[in-house]
Design an enzyme around this catalytic site. Structure first.
Site, PDB file in Angstrom:
ATOM      1  N   CYS A 150     -34.943 119.674  45.242  1.00  8.95           N
ATOM      2  CA  CYS A 150     -34.892 118.071  45.124  1.00  8.95           C
ATOM      3  C   CYS A 150     -36.168 117.375  45.712  1.00  8.95           C
ATOM      4  CB  CYS A 150     -33.737 117.788  46.169  1.00  8.95           C
ATOM      5  SG  CYS A 150     -33.910 118.396  47.841  1.00  8.95           S
ATOM      6  N   HIS A 207     -30.880 116.855  51.701  1.00  7.96           N
ATOM      7  CA  HIS A 207     -31.007 116.380  50.341  1.00  7.96           C
ATOM      8  C   HIS A 207     -32.062 115.242  50.315  1.00  7.96           C
ATOM      9  CE1 HIS A 207     -30.457 115.896  45.922  1.00  7.96           C
ATOM     10  NE2 HIS A 207     -29.802 114.686  46.145  1.00  7.96           N
TER      11      HIS A 207
END
Length: 318
Positions: free
Chosen positions: A86, A162
């Site tokens: 990510c 994230h």
């Protein structure tokens, strides 16, 4: 084709700046933000995008509209299709949409963007994950593990973090989250307004949905190369008749010196992150053992640990 393994990357502006440089991108760097107050952006403009790190939760309400009807096809958006990617995913999603005279993507990302632009988000994500060049650059920032850890020992409720990106495109604020089906439209940017003023409440509202004691957030800005900007300002001042002795030029020279020192420090820190200290530690333990000092040092460390634990308990009791 296997996408291979991708490592976790530390949320650090020095790491991200070097990562971008290794992708072949020039004219841009990453700066950490401690708040979204206006004064934090004063010396950073132009800001091309924001990277936001947060603790991922499935039950957190999301603002904005996920665009999947084709109206956002002009935006480069790739889904994340592999674990731990990510960080690079957020950076690439932002960079592929940046159109500014200061920024040059370089051959790797330009070819990737041009070749995959017509692909759907899933195929874009697969293309990124299967890019050997991008994967090698990403994994070059892997921290050395002193010992192999058993991944089976991880728990379902372990914290997962994230990265997502925010940026302006055609007068609207978009959030690019690789775990979504498409770009998230957060609305129009006022014609004479600053896109950061639109992004600020969106990010603040997102943070506000977590518990008051949750502090695991990190925000970074993708900005134009500050060395290039300072040199450009000096040249303009000289053209206006100022010389090296002027206060304005001196201040800019000082900022260049500070920036160079910061980059050198980040370079050293990045080398240390990747260095394997295990052989040194093993030899140090062997030497201490051969000199009869190891047992005493271990006992001393245990005593200190016990004292810290007792002090902590006393503090809680008070």
């Amino acid at each position: 084709m296997s996408a291979g393994d991708w490592c976790l990357i530390e949320s650090d502006p020095g790491v991200f700046s070097e990562l971008i440089k290794k992708f072949g991108v020039t004219g841009i760097q990453v700066e950490e933000l401690w708040s979204l107050d206006e004064e934090n952006f004063t010396n950073l403009r132009p800001v091309h995008g924001l990277i936001f790190l947060f603790k991922w939760k499935t039950d957190v309400h999301r603002d904005g509209k996920v665009v999947t009807d084709g109206s956002a096809d002009h935006i480069y958006f790739a889904k994340q299709v592999i674990n731990n990617a990510c960080a690079s995913q957020a950076i690439i999603n932002i960079l592929a949409n940046v159109e500014h005279k200061d920024v040059s993507l370089g051959s790797t990302l330009t070819e990737l963007r041009d070749f995959t632009m017509s692909f759907d988000p899933q195929m874009k994500g697969l293309s990124i994950s299967n890019s050997e060049n991008i994967r090698e650059v990403h994994n070059s920032f892997s921290r050395q593990q002193l010992f192999e850890l058993d991944e089976k020992s991880s728990k379902p409720d372990d914290d997962v973090f994230h990265f997502v990106g925010y940026l302006p495109v055609n007068g609207r604020l978009y959030e690019l989250d690789g775990l979504q089906e498409g770009p998230i439209d957060h609305g129009a940017i006022p014609e004479k307004g600053d896109w950061l003023s639109v992004a600020k409440p969106v990010i603040e509202q997102r943070i506000g949905r977590y518990a008051a004691d949750e502090i695991h957030f990190n925000l970074m800005a993708l900005v134009s190369d500050r060395l290039v900007q300072a040199e450009r300002k000096i040249e303009l001042l000289k053209q206006a008749g100022m010389d090296e002795s002027s206060e304005e030029v001196k201040d800019l020279r000082d900022s260049i010196k500070t920036e160079k020192m910061k980059r050198e420090k980040s370079k050293v820190e990045n080398v240390r992150r990747r260095h394997n200290y295990l052989p040194f530690i093993v030899e140090l333990l062997k030497t201490l053992a051969s000199q009869g000092k190891l047992v005493d040092l271990v006992s001393e460390a245990k005593d200190k640990t016990v004292e810290r634990q007792k002090a902590k308990k006393r503090k809680v009791a008070v």
